[in-house]
Design a protein around this motif. Structure first.
Motif, PDB file in Angstrom:
ATOM      1  N   MET A 158      -4.213 -37.214  38.063  1.00 12.86           N
ATOM      2  CA  MET A 158      -4.802 -37.224  36.752  1.00 12.86           C
ATOM      3  C   MET A 158      -5.787 -36.459  36.585  1.00 12.86           C
ATOM      4  N   VAL A 159      -6.839 -36.340  37.572  1.00 15.19           N
ATOM      5  CA  VAL A 159      -8.004 -35.618  37.103  1.00 15.19           C
ATOM      6  C   VAL A 159      -7.509 -34.080  37.229  1.00 15.19           C
ATOM      7  N   THR A 160      -6.633 -33.855  38.095  1.00 15.97           N
ATOM      8  CA  THR A 160      -6.059 -32.349  38.545  1.00 15.97           C
ATOM      9  C   THR A 160      -5.498 -31.821  37.057  1.00 15.97           C
ATOM     10  N   GLU A 161      -4.699 -32.928  36.257  1.00 14.76           N
ATOM     11  CA  GLU A 161      -3.975 -32.343  35.074  1.00 14.76           C
ATOM     12  C   GLU A 161      -4.828 -32.272  33.957  1.00 14.76           C
ATOM     13  N   LEU A 162      -6.021 -33.031  33.949  1.00 17.19           N
ATOM     14  CA  LEU A 162      -7.159 -32.634  33.048  1.00 17.19           C
ATOM     15  C   LEU A 162      -7.822 -31.554  33.092  1.00 17.19           C
ATOM     16  N   ILE A 163      -8.107 -31.139  34.300  1.00 17.72           N
ATOM     17  CA  ILE A 163      -8.718 -29.809  34.479  1.00 17.72           C
ATOM     18  C   ILE A 163      -7.892 -28.538  34.144  1.00 17.72           C
ATOM     19  N   LYS A 164      -6.479 -28.524  34.546  1.00 13.46           N
ATOM     20  CA  LYS A 164      -5.497 -27.877  34.076  1.00 13.46           C
ATOM     21  C   LYS A 164      -5.545 -27.577  32.532  1.00 13.46           C
ATOM     22  N   LYS A 165      -5.725 -28.566  31.707  1.00  8.96           N
ATOM     23  CA  LYS A 165      -5.451 -28.741  30.610  1.00  8.96           C
ATOM     24  C   LYS A 165      -6.738 -27.830  29.848  1.00  8.96           C
ATOM     25  N   TYR A 166      -8.007 -28.239  30.532  1.00 14.29           N
ATOM     26  CA  TYR A 166      -9.061 -27.869  30.069  1.00 14.29           C
ATOM     27  C   TYR A 166      -9.129 -26.231  30.177  1.00 14.29           C
ATOM     28  N   ILE A 167      -8.759 -25.877  31.431  1.00 11.79           N
ATOM     29  CA  ILE A 167      -8.757 -24.337  31.574  1.00 11.79           C
ATOM     30  C   ILE A 167      -7.731 -23.599  30.707  1.00 11.79           C
ATOM     31  N   TRP A 168      -6.674 -24.335  30.717  1.00 12.27           N
ATOM     32  CA  TRP A 168      -5.617 -23.580  29.593  1.00 12.27           C
ATOM     33  C   TRP A 168      -6.131 -23.578  28.394  1.00 12.27           C
ATOM     34  N   LEU A 169      -6.855 -24.510  27.826  1.00 13.64           N
ATOM     35  CA  LEU A 169      -7.609 -24.268  26.647  1.00 13.64           C
ATOM     36  C   LEU A 169      -8.577 -23.094  26.451  1.00 13.64           C
ATOM     37  N   ILE A 170      -9.457 -23.116  27.630  1.00 14.52           N
ATOM     38  CA  ILE A 170     -10.554 -21.872  27.831  1.00 14.52           C
ATOM     39  C   ILE A 170      -9.861 -20.600  27.560  1.00 14.52           C
ATOM     40  N   ASP A 171      -8.807 -20.487  28.466  1.00 13.86           N
ATOM     41  CA  ASP A 171      -7.861 -19.236  28.492  1.00 13.86           C
ATOM     42  C   ASP A 171      -7.432 -18.833  27.169  1.00 13.86           C
ATOM     43  N   THR A 172      -6.754 -19.616  26.502  1.00 16.08           N
ATOM     44  CA  THR A 172      -6.047 -19.390  25.317  1.00 16.08           C
ATOM     45  C   THR A 172      -6.927 -19.090  24.007  1.00 16.08           C
ATOM     46  N   ILE A 173      -8.176 -19.563  24.218  1.00 14.48           N
ATOM     47  CA  ILE A 173      -9.382 -19.407  23.173  1.00 14.48           C
ATOM     48  C   ILE A 173      -9.993 -17.897  23.569  1.00 14.48           C
ATOM     49  N   TRP A 217      -4.670 -33.808  17.727  1.00 10.15           N
ATOM     50  CA  TRP A 217      -6.040 -33.264  17.247  1.00 10.15           C
ATOM     51  C   TRP A 217      -7.018 -34.108  18.191  1.00 10.15           C
ATOM     52  N   ARG A 218      -6.817 -35.472  17.945  1.00  9.42           N
ATOM     53  CA  ARG A 218      -7.903 -36.251  18.969  1.00  9.42           C
ATOM     54  C   ARG A 218      -8.290 -35.719  20.408  1.00  9.42           C
ATOM     55  N   THR A 219      -6.882 -35.431  20.969  1.00 11.03           N
ATOM     56  CA  THR A 219      -7.081 -34.945  22.400  1.00 11.03           C
ATOM     57  C   THR A 219      -7.689 -33.527  22.624  1.00 11.03           C
ATOM     58  N   PHE A 220      -7.383 -32.612  21.400  1.00 11.37           N
ATOM     59  CA  PHE A 220      -7.958 -31.508  21.279  1.00 11.37           C
ATOM     60  C   PHE A 220      -9.542 -31.617  21.249  1.00 11.37           C
ATOM     61  N   GLN A 221     -10.018 -32.477  20.554  1.00 18.23           N
ATOM     62  CA  GLN A 221     -11.566 -32.773  20.008  1.00 18.23           C
ATOM     63  C   GLN A 221     -12.252 -33.218  21.459  1.00 18.23           C
ATOM     64  N   ASN A 222     -11.538 -34.080  22.074  1.00 19.66           N
ATOM     65  CA  ASN A 222     -11.904 -34.544  23.376  1.00 19.66           C
ATOM     66  C   ASN A 222     -12.083 -33.558  24.497  1.00 19.66           C
ATOM     67  N   GLU A 257     -15.061 -31.739  23.959  1.00 22.02           N
ATOM     68  CA  GLU A 257     -16.389 -32.018  24.587  1.00 22.02           C
ATOM     69  C   GLU A 257     -16.464 -31.695  26.101  1.00 22.02           C
ATOM     70  N   GLN A 258     -15.233 -32.221  26.708  1.00 18.14           N
ATOM     71  CA  GLN A 258     -15.329 -32.237  28.185  1.00 18.14           C
ATOM     72  C   GLN A 258     -15.521 -30.982  28.662  1.00 18.14           C
ATOM     73  N   ILE A 259     -15.021 -29.737  28.209  1.00 21.29           N
ATOM     74  CA  ILE A 259     -15.298 -28.426  28.771  1.00 21.29           C
ATOM     75  C   ILE A 259     -16.719 -28.047  28.658  1.00 21.29           C
ATOM     76  N   ALA A 260     -17.381 -28.784  27.306  1.00 24.90           N
ATOM     77  CA  ALA A 260     -18.787 -28.429  27.308  1.00 24.90           C
ATOM     78  C   ALA A 260     -19.540 -29.061  28.511  1.00 24.90           C
ATOM     79  N   ASP A 261     -19.139 -30.430  28.910  1.00 26.71           N
ATOM     80  CA  ASP A 261     -19.727 -31.169  29.864  1.00 26.71           C
ATOM     81  C   ASP A 261     -19.609 -30.676  31.167  1.00 26.71           C
ATOM     82  N   VAL A 262     -18.344 -30.224  31.501  1.00 22.26           N
ATOM     83  CA  VAL A 262     -17.909 -29.804  32.839  1.00 22.26           C
ATOM     84  C   VAL A 262     -18.326 -28.285  33.051  1.00 22.26           C
ATOM     85  N   PHE A 263     -17.914 -27.113  32.184  1.00 24.83           N
ATOM     86  CA  PHE A 263     -18.104 -25.782  32.282  1.00 24.83           C
ATOM     87  C   PHE A 263     -19.159 -25.226  31.612  1.00 24.83           C
TER      88      PHE A 263
END
Length: 308
Positions: free
Chosen positions: A1-16, A46-51, A54-60
């Motif tokens: 679960m955590v690994t999947e979340l990290i993948k999503k965070y990094i995908w979003l960072i890359d995309t933007i 939309w809510r997932t995107f906002q979450n 926030e997590q990207i700010a905390d983790v990275f």
């Protein structure tokens, strides 16, 4: 679960990040999201995107900001990505590459990666023990004495990857910190006994004067100066041998590079792997030990073909 979340965070960072200062709208992000294996073909809530923001700010420590004038999202300071170091940088780069390969799944047979066999040897158990400050117990079969097995009750402090192998740094008994290779461990168990992780211990600082994973207490830190031919110097600039690397001189035929480190066995092996492309100028003790090793190698080949 955590690994999947990290993948999503990094995908979003890359995309933007790829959109630069132009930014990207949420609708564009959602369309790109639907094309990835992370989405299961569903829109980006939309809510997932906002979450995730926030997590990207905390983790990275990276802020995904919104420009209200055209309602697009961008990395508030893309230069911060260049400042990432250590584990966060490794995690960002590794998962980012993995995401890219997954998006283009049909190309997997055309992407050749190096094996990391030691990653399968107790890595998850050690991470769990490090998280909980639990002692670990393992048998160890060193390569220099494969017929003997040693038992350790160990405090796991830190992990380091070097030359496609994982190594564990920690302590047992009253000894100073020691390093063990995961692929030489056997029968590892997590103990119910815990330990107190030393507050002042800094794993990065511990290895700061090492080339790889050998931290010889008997060796002093030296200033090493290498003369590198012009062709090989390009490789040194793009991938420094050590964090302390500085280029002292550069001309059409060679460059001079300096380092502050311990001239350990693994560093000498790295220098030997460069062949005649480099020459050790300083210190004299390292120059002499390199010359002695080269003479020994030369003697082997002067004998003709060796016996098997």
């Amino acid at each position: 679960m955590v690994t999947e979340l990290i993948k999503k965070y990094i995908w979003l960072i890359d995309t933007i990040s790829k959109e630069g200062d132009r930014g990207i709208s949420f609708s564009e992000i959602s369309r790109k999201w639907e094309r990835t294996a992370l989405s299961d073909g569903k829109p980006y809530p939309w809510r997932t995107f906002q979450n995730h923001r926030e997590q990207i700010a905390d983790v990275f420590g990276l802020e995904i900001a919104c420009r209200k004038s055209d309602n697009v999202y961008y990395l508030a300071d893309r230069e911060e990505m260049k400042e990432l170091s250590g584990f966060r940088k490794w995690m960002l780069e590794t998962v980012s590459v993995n995401n890219s390969i997954n998006v283009c799944g049909a190309l997997r047979s055309r992407i050749l990666l190096e094996e990391q066999p030691s990653a399968r040897s107790f890595l998850s158990d050690i991470l769990e023990a490090m998280r909980d400050n639990s002692m670990i117990m393992f048998d160890y079969r060193p390569y220099w004495s494969p017929e003997s097995v040693h038992y350790y009750n160990f405090e796991p402090y830190a992990l380091k990857m070097f030359r496609r192998r994982w190594y564990l740094l920690g302590k047992y008994g009253k000894h100073s910190p020691r390093i063990f290779a995961l692929d030489r461990m056997e029968e590892l168990d997590i103990s119910t006994e815990t330990f107190r992780y030393p507050k002042k211990f800094d794993a990065e600082k511990f290895f700061s004067c090492c080339f790889g994973i050998i931290a010889d207490d008997e060796l002093e830190v030296k200033t090493v100066v290498l003369k590198v031919n012009a062709y090989q110097a390009n490789y040194f600039r793009s991938l420094p041998l050590h964090a302390s690397q500085q280029e002292l001189e550069r001309n059409e035929t060679y460059s001079l590079f300096s380092y502050r480190l311990k001239p350990t066995f693994d560093f000498r092996q790295e220098l030997l792997s460069q062949g005649s492309a480099i020459e050790v100028l300083e210190p004299l003790s390292l120059r002499k030990s390199m010359a002695e090793e080269i003479r020994g190698m030369s003697a082997l080949y002067r004998k003709g073909r060796g016996s098997r």
